[in-house]
Design a protein around this motif. Structure first.
Motif: not given
Length: 176
Positions: A103-105, A143-149, A175-176
Motif C-alpha cells: 500500500x503506498x498512500x 519517506x517524505x510525506x509518502x507512507x508505505x505498508x 524507488x520513492x
C-alpha cells in the motif's frame, strides 16, 4: 402505425411568443460581464504546481521481488484503486498459501495507526525511509510525506521473514 414526436426548442417557443429581444444563436454562450473585478489586461498569475503523478504500487514492488519476499512463485499483480495505490500478489490456487500486499498512500499510514491502536508490538527499523516500524509479517515506513505498508502472508515462523521484509522495504524506499 407510425408515431411522430414533436420537440419544441425553448428558442422556437420564445420566437413564437413574440419576444422583443433577440435570442442568442443555439449553442451560444451568453455572458453578462466579467465574473471578477480584475482588469482584463492583468497578467495571469503563476500556474499552480502540478500534482505529483499517482504512484504505481505494483511498480514499487515488482513481481520478481514479491516472489523473493514470499519465497515462492506468485500469480500476476492485481493493482488496487489508483486513488489509493496498492498491489496484491497471491500464491497460485494449487498452493502454497502466500500473499504479498503493498500500500503506498494515506491508507498505509492508517493501517499502521490502527495496528498501533490495537497495541501490536513494533520494532523501529533504521535505514528505511525517514522512519520505519516493523511488526509480525508487516513493515510500515515513511519517506517524505509518502507512507508505505508491505504485508506478507505465509504459513511459517514470522521471524524467518524479517530479513526479506526489510530488504523489500529498502528496495521500495529507494524507488520513492
Amino acid at each position: 402505425m407510425r408515431r411522430t414526436v414533436f420537440v419544441l426548442l425553448p428558442l422556437a417557443v420564445a420566437a413564437l411568443a413574440g419576444c422583443s429581444s433577440p435570442s442568442p444563436a443555439p449553442g451560444a454562450v451568453v455572458s453578462e460581464g466579467p465574473l471578477d473585478d480584475s482588469p482584463a489586461s492583468a497578467a495571469p498569475s503563476e500556474a499552480p504546481a502540478a500534482a505529483p503523478a499517482p504512484l504505481d504500487a505494483c511498480a514499487l514492488l515488482p513481481q520478481q521481488e514479491a516472489e523473493a519476499l514470499a519465497g515462492t512463485p506468485l500469480d500476476p499483480a492485481v493493482p488496487g484503486n489508483p486513488s489509493e495505490p496498492s498491489c496484491s500478489y497471491t500464491g497460485p490456487v494449487e498452493g502454497p498459501t502466500a500473499q504479498v500486499e503493498i500500500y503506498a498512500s494515506a491508507g498505509a499510514k492508517k493501517f499502521y495507526e490502527v495496528d498501533v491502536d490495537l497495541q501490536h508490538t513494533f520494532t523501529d527499523v533504521p535505514g528505511i525511509g525517514d522512519e520505519a516500524h516493523e511488526e509480525e509479517n508487516a513493515i510500515f515506513f515513511r519517506k517524505g510525506t509518502t507512507w508505505v505498508a508491505i504485508r506478507l502472508v505465509l504459513l511459517n515462523d514470522p521471524l524467518e521473514n524479517v530479513p526479506r521484509i526489510e530488504e523489500a522495504a529498502r528496495a521500495v524506499a529507494g524507488r520513492l
